[in-house]
Write a protein that holds these residues in place. Structure first.
Motif, PDB file in Angstrom:
ATOM      1  N   LEU A  31       0.823  -1.219   0.000  1.00 26.59           N
ATOM      2  CA  LEU A  31       0.000   0.000   0.000  1.00 26.59           C
ATOM      3  C   LEU A  31       0.855   1.268   0.000  1.00 26.59           C
ATOM      4  O   LEU A  31       0.373   2.342  -0.356  1.00 26.59           O
ATOM      5  CB  LEU A  31      -0.958   0.006   1.197  1.00 26.59           C
ATOM      6  CG  LEU A  31      -2.080  -1.032   1.139  1.00 26.59           C
ATOM      7  CD1 LEU A  31      -2.919  -0.974   2.401  1.00 26.59           C
ATOM      8  CD2 LEU A  31      -2.961  -0.828  -0.098  1.00 26.59           C
ATOM      9  N   ALA A  32       2.118   1.131   0.409  1.00 21.99           N
ATOM     10  CA  ALA A  32       3.024   2.288   0.350  1.00 21.99           C
ATOM     11  C   ALA A  32       3.225   2.726  -1.093  1.00 21.99           C
ATOM     12  O   ALA A  32       3.546   3.889  -1.362  1.00 21.99           O
ATOM     13  CB  ALA A  32       4.364   1.942   0.997  1.00 21.99           C
ATOM     14  N   ALA A  33       3.001   1.805  -2.041  1.00 26.23           N
ATOM     15  CA  ALA A  33       3.140   2.114  -3.461  1.00 26.23           C
ATOM     16  C   ALA A  33       1.861   2.714  -4.033  1.00 26.23           C
ATOM     17  O   ALA A  33       1.831   3.142  -5.190  1.00 26.23           O
ATOM     18  CB  ALA A  33       3.530   0.855  -4.238  1.00 26.23           C
ATOM     19  N   GLY A  34       0.787   2.747  -3.239  1.00 26.97           N
ATOM     20  CA  GLY A  34      -0.479   3.301  -3.717  1.00 26.97           C
ATOM     21  C   GLY A  34      -1.665   2.497  -3.202  1.00 26.97           C
ATOM     22  O   GLY A  34      -1.509   1.340  -2.795  1.00 26.97           O
ATOM     23  N   ALA A  35      -2.838   3.105  -3.217  1.00 23.55           N
ATOM     24  CA  ALA A  35      -4.050   2.443  -2.740  1.00 23.55           C
ATOM     25  C   ALA A  35      -4.357   1.210  -3.581  1.00 23.55           C
ATOM     26  O   ALA A  35      -3.939   1.108  -4.734  1.00 23.55           O
ATOM     27  CB  ALA A  35      -5.217   3.423  -2.778  1.00 23.55           C
ATOM     28  N   ALA A  36      -5.056   0.252  -3.000  1.00 19.26           N
ATOM     29  CA  ALA A  36      -5.385  -0.983  -3.706  1.00 19.26           C
ATOM     30  C   ALA A  36      -6.691  -1.545  -3.176  1.00 19.26           C
ATOM     31  O   ALA A  36      -7.028  -1.362  -2.006  1.00 19.26           O
ATOM     32  CB  ALA A  36      -4.268  -2.008  -3.524  1.00 19.26           C
ATOM     33  N   THR A  37      -7.417  -2.264  -4.036  1.00 19.22           N
ATOM     34  CA  THR A  37      -8.636  -2.944  -3.590  1.00 19.22           C
ATOM     35  C   THR A  37      -8.228  -4.244  -2.894  1.00 19.22           C
ATOM     36  O   THR A  37      -7.089  -4.690  -3.010  1.00 19.22           O
ATOM     37  CB  THR A  37      -9.550  -3.296  -4.778  1.00 19.22           C
ATOM     38  OG1 THR A  37      -8.846  -4.223  -5.620  1.00 19.22           O
ATOM     39  CG2 THR A  37      -9.900  -2.052  -5.587  1.00 19.22           C
ATOM     40  N   VAL A  38      -9.189  -4.850  -2.202  1.00 16.98           N
ATOM     41  CA  VAL A  38      -8.905  -6.127  -1.538  1.00 16.98           C
ATOM     42  C   VAL A  38      -8.476  -7.167  -2.569  1.00 16.98           C
ATOM     43  O   VAL A  38      -7.535  -7.934  -2.344  1.00 16.98           O
ATOM     44  CB  VAL A  38     -10.141  -6.609  -0.735  1.00 16.98           C
ATOM     45  CG1 VAL A  38      -9.881  -7.970  -0.109  1.00 16.98           C
ATOM     46  CG2 VAL A  38     -10.503  -5.593   0.346  1.00 16.98           C
ATOM     47  N   ALA A  42      -5.014  -9.225  -2.587  1.00 19.80           N
ATOM     48  CA  ALA A  42      -4.996 -10.685  -2.441  1.00 19.80           C
ATOM     49  C   ALA A  42      -4.098 -11.343  -3.486  1.00 19.80           C
ATOM     50  O   ALA A  42      -3.448 -12.351  -3.219  1.00 19.80           O
ATOM     51  CB  ALA A  42      -6.411 -11.237  -2.537  1.00 19.80           C
ATOM     52  N   GLU A  43      -4.070 -10.736  -4.688  1.00 20.54           N
ATOM     53  CA  GLU A  43      -3.376 -11.335  -5.828  1.00 20.54           C
ATOM     54  C   GLU A  43      -1.900 -11.693  -5.568  1.00 20.54           C
ATOM     55  O   GLU A  43      -1.557 -12.868  -5.582  1.00 20.54           O
ATOM     56  CB  GLU A  43      -3.475 -10.390  -7.032  1.00 20.54           C
ATOM     57  CG  GLU A  43      -3.826 -11.104  -8.321  1.00 20.54           C
ATOM     58  CD  GLU A  43      -4.121 -10.080  -9.425  1.00 20.54           C
ATOM     59  OE1 GLU A  43      -3.160  -9.723 -10.131  1.00 20.54           O
ATOM     60  OE2 GLU A  43      -5.276  -9.631  -9.540  1.00 20.54           O
ATOM     61  N   LEU A  49      -9.509 -14.500  -0.419  1.00 21.83           N
ATOM     62  CA  LEU A  49     -10.099 -13.213  -0.046  1.00 21.83           C
ATOM     63  C   LEU A  49     -10.460 -13.146   1.440  1.00 21.83           C
ATOM     64  O   LEU A  49     -10.181 -12.141   2.086  1.00 21.83           O
ATOM     65  CB  LEU A  49     -11.327 -12.907  -0.910  1.00 21.83           C
ATOM     66  CG  LEU A  49     -11.025 -12.397  -2.332  1.00 21.83           C
ATOM     67  CD1 LEU A  49     -12.332 -12.072  -3.050  1.00 21.83           C
ATOM     68  CD2 LEU A  49     -10.130 -11.160  -2.296  1.00 21.83           C
ATOM     69  N   PRO A  50     -11.078 -14.215   2.009  1.00 20.88           N
ATOM     70  CA  PRO A  50     -11.387 -14.134   3.451  1.00 20.88           C
ATOM     71  C   PRO A  50     -10.124 -13.972   4.309  1.00 20.88           C
ATOM     72  O   PRO A  50     -10.128 -13.227   5.287  1.00 20.88           O
ATOM     73  CB  PRO A  50     -12.064 -15.482   3.740  1.00 20.88           C
ATOM     74  CG  PRO A  50     -12.604 -15.934   2.429  1.00 20.88           C
ATOM     75  CD  PRO A  50     -11.643 -15.428   1.394  1.00 20.88           C
ATOM     76  N   ALA A  51      -9.057 -14.648   3.923  1.00 23.34           N
ATOM     77  CA  ALA A  51      -7.813 -14.563   4.697  1.00 23.34           C
ATOM     78  C   ALA A  51      -7.237 -13.155   4.642  1.00 23.34           C
ATOM     79  O   ALA A  51      -6.837 -12.583   5.660  1.00 23.34           O
ATOM     80  CB  ALA A  51      -6.795 -15.578   4.177  1.00 23.34           C
ATOM     81  N   ILE A  52      -7.210 -12.584   3.425  1.00 17.69           N
ATOM     82  CA  ILE A  52      -6.650 -11.231   3.291  1.00 17.69           C
ATOM     83  C   ILE A  52      -7.582 -10.210   3.966  1.00 17.69           C
ATOM     84  O   ILE A  52      -7.098  -9.246   4.580  1.00 17.69           O
ATOM     85  CB  ILE A  52      -6.385 -10.879   1.804  1.00 17.69           C
ATOM     86  CG1 ILE A  52      -5.275  -9.835   1.686  1.00 17.69           C
ATOM     87  CG2 ILE A  52      -7.611 -10.386   1.078  1.00 17.69           C
ATOM     88  CD1 ILE A  52      -3.935 -10.396   1.396  1.00 17.69           C
ATOM     89  N   SER A  53      -8.881 -10.442   3.888  1.00 21.13           N
ATOM     90  CA  SER A  53      -9.847  -9.524   4.521  1.00 21.13           C
ATOM     91  C   SER A  53      -9.647  -9.471   6.029  1.00 21.13           C
ATOM     92  O   SER A  53      -9.757  -8.408   6.648  1.00 21.13           O
ATOM     93  CB  SER A  53     -11.285  -9.970   4.232  1.00 21.13           C
ATOM     94  OG  SER A  53     -11.577  -9.761   2.865  1.00 21.13           O
ATOM     95  N   ARG A  74     -14.238   0.163  -2.501  1.00 22.65           N
ATOM     96  CA  ARG A  74     -13.708   0.461  -1.171  1.00 22.65           C
ATOM     97  C   ARG A  74     -12.198   0.192  -1.084  1.00 22.65           C
ATOM     98  O   ARG A  74     -11.759  -0.627  -0.277  1.00 22.65           O
ATOM     99  CB  ARG A  74     -14.452  -0.339  -0.089  1.00 22.65           C
ATOM    100  CG  ARG A  74     -15.957  -0.053  -0.058  1.00 22.65           C
ATOM    101  CD  ARG A  74     -16.579  -0.557   1.219  1.00 22.65           C
ATOM    102  NE  ARG A  74     -16.024   0.159   2.361  1.00 22.65           N
ATOM    103  CZ  ARG A  74     -15.734  -0.408   3.528  1.00 22.65           C
ATOM    104  NH1 ARG A  74     -15.923  -1.688   3.710  1.00 22.65           N
ATOM    105  NH2 ARG A  74     -15.253   0.303   4.500  1.00 22.65           N
ATOM    106  N   PRO A  75     -11.414   0.876  -1.930  1.00 24.90           N
ATOM    107  CA  PRO A  75      -9.980   0.625  -1.914  1.00 24.90           C
ATOM    108  C   PRO A  75      -9.359   0.943  -0.557  1.00 24.90           C
ATOM    109  O   PRO A  75      -9.861   1.776   0.189  1.00 24.90           O
ATOM    110  CB  PRO A  75      -9.429   1.565  -2.996  1.00 24.90           C
ATOM    111  CG  PRO A  75     -10.480   2.576  -3.206  1.00 24.90           C
ATOM    112  CD  PRO A  75     -11.784   1.915  -2.899  1.00 24.90           C
ATOM    113  N   CYS A  76      -8.278   0.230  -0.271  1.00 23.59           N
ATOM    114  CA  CYS A  76      -7.536   0.402   0.979  1.00 23.59           C
ATOM    115  C   CYS A  76      -6.384   1.370   0.746  1.00 23.59           C
ATOM    116  O   CYS A  76      -5.737   1.337  -0.299  1.00 23.59           O
ATOM    117  CB  CYS A  76      -6.946  -0.928   1.440  1.00 23.59           C
ATOM    118  SG  CYS A  76      -8.180  -2.203   1.678  1.00 23.59           S
TER     119      CYS A  76
END
Lengths: 121, 121
Positions: A31-38, A42-43, A49-53, A74-76
């Protein structure tokens, strides 16, 4: 050296606990490189997805991640403010790790001497 | 920004976990003023010896405390080296918390804009 009273001890504990996991630290680095979606997060981590969530929720509770409330995905985003507080906390000890007492030989010698004589400072 | 590969991730996790407790951080603050026996440490904290011993063991496992092996009272001493590593880790994020993106208004505005347009960087 004294710990500044201004520090919120509970919040600091939560920050430390959130960071005590390599995956969560890797998420912050991403995320230091920029916002990202879940999904985007996960990729690269090859996680479900549940684990990363679950990890994201821990980081969110600790205030290390903020999420857009109304955006479709809802990007992080990283909120580095708690890391600044953590850094301030650690920096209090810089004089110690930079001092000659950081050399453990000297330190242990002093301790063992105290142990033999029973002397207390 | 990338995380240096030299960092021992497991060790860093253990350091963070050990610090995720206000009493353990207070013990380190006390030891920053000089080595102390378990009895000396227990006194100001108004804790039982078994309770304080448990916290000391966690700090010892994380390498934040070293104990004299042969001295009569086995006094505890602070080892600040893991704190230096933790500080280096946190310092990677300094450009972020010092940048304008630290102002959450700007950041959230950017996120919400992305959410509306579906645009990805």
């Amino acid at each position: 050296m004294t710990v500044p009273v201004a520090i919120n001890e509970d919040k600091l504990s939560e920050t430390f606990a959130a960071l005590a996991n390599g995956t969560r630290r890797a998420i912050l680095a991403r995320l230091a490189a920029g916002a990202a979606t879940v999904n985007e997060l996960a990729e690269p981590f090859d996680m479900t997805l549940p684990a990363i969530s679950k990890h994201i929720k821990v980081l969110e509770r600790a205030g290390l991640i903020v999420r857009a409330q109304h955006a479709q995905y809802r990007p992080c985003a990283l909120n580095a403010a708690p890391l600044a507080e953590l850094s301030s906390w650690a920096e209090q000890y810089r004089p110690i790790w930079e001092s000659r007492f950081d050399r453990m030989d000297d330190y242990l010698h002093e301790l063992q001497h105290r142990g033999r004589t029973g002397e207390r400072r």
